[in-house]
Design an enzyme around this catalytic site. Structure first.
Site, short mmCIF file in Angstrom:
data_model
loop_
_atom_site.label_atom_id
_atom_site.label_comp_id
_atom_site.label_asym_id
_atom_site.label_seq_id
_atom_site.Cartn_x
_atom_site.Cartn_y
_atom_site.Cartn_z
N GLY A 31 0.80 -1.22 0.00
CA GLY A 31 0.00 0.00 0.00
C GLY A 31 0.83 1.26 0.00
O GLY A 31 1.83 1.39 -0.71
N VAL A 32 0.40 2.24 0.82
CA VAL A 32 1.08 3.53 0.93
C VAL A 32 2.54 3.33 1.34
O VAL A 32 3.45 3.94 0.78
CB VAL A 32 0.35 4.44 1.94
N ASP A 33 2.76 2.46 2.32
CA ASP A 33 4.10 2.22 2.84
C ASP A 33 5.04 1.74 1.73
O ASP A 33 6.14 2.28 1.56
CB ASP A 33 4.02 1.17 3.96
#
Length: 172
Positions: A31-33
């Protein structure tokens, strides 16, 4: 402080600090990470490894925040925070609000004027989007930082953005 909703890619935001919805290991993930680590390059991971070797041997606790370089991102810093996993049986909303408050505090202490937030915990951690937006905006609207003049909530996808706009209108 102005709070704005933006549909887009958080890794493309030209701001002083980008908030990362990290996992407790601080070593990247999905995801964002994962997107932040991929686009920011190895400098972010190097600083995260140093943090794990010193202050956060057991990982970053949920709701807390810590800053690193932004590497190759169009920002100066990445503020990593670990959101709670959603549970229908346990109210973890205070931990989610802590993510926003602590990330904003760290960014403000660094002297950041503009900060971009993802919708923390609303991805793989399963937080319902409507409530995730409510928790984020509750904290950001009440905040009075010394240096931050703009908080962007960067929403991935048209449906998430439309939901956020609807929720924000209801909070006004």
């Amino acid at each position: 402080m102005d709070t704005v909703l933006i549909e887009g890619d958080i890794t493309a935001q030209r701001v002083d600090a980008i908030v990362n919805a990290a996992n407790s290991s601080l070593l990247g993930g999905g995801g964002v990470d994962g997107a932040i680590h991929r686009r920011g390059g190895p400098a972010i991971l190097a600083e995260c490894r140093a943090l794990r070797a010193s202050r956060y041997g057991r990982g970053l606790p949920t709701g807390q925040a810590v800053a690193t370089t932004a590497g190759e991102l169009p920002a100066r810093w990445v503020v990593h925070t670990v959101g709670p996993v959603f549970s229908p049986r346990e109210d973890r909303s205070a931990l989610l609000r802590d993510c926003y408050a602590n990330s904003l505090r760290i960014a403000d202490e660094l002297g950041a004027a503009r900060v971009a937030f993802p919708l923390i915990s609303a991805g793989i951690y399963g937080w319902p989007v409507e409530d995730a937006v409510t928790q984020a905006l509750t904290v950001l609207h009440a905040a009075t930082p010394a240096h931050v003049v703009e908080a962007r909530v960067v929403l991935f996808g048209a449906d998430t953005y439309a939901t956020a706009v609807r929720v924000a209108a209801g909070l006004s």
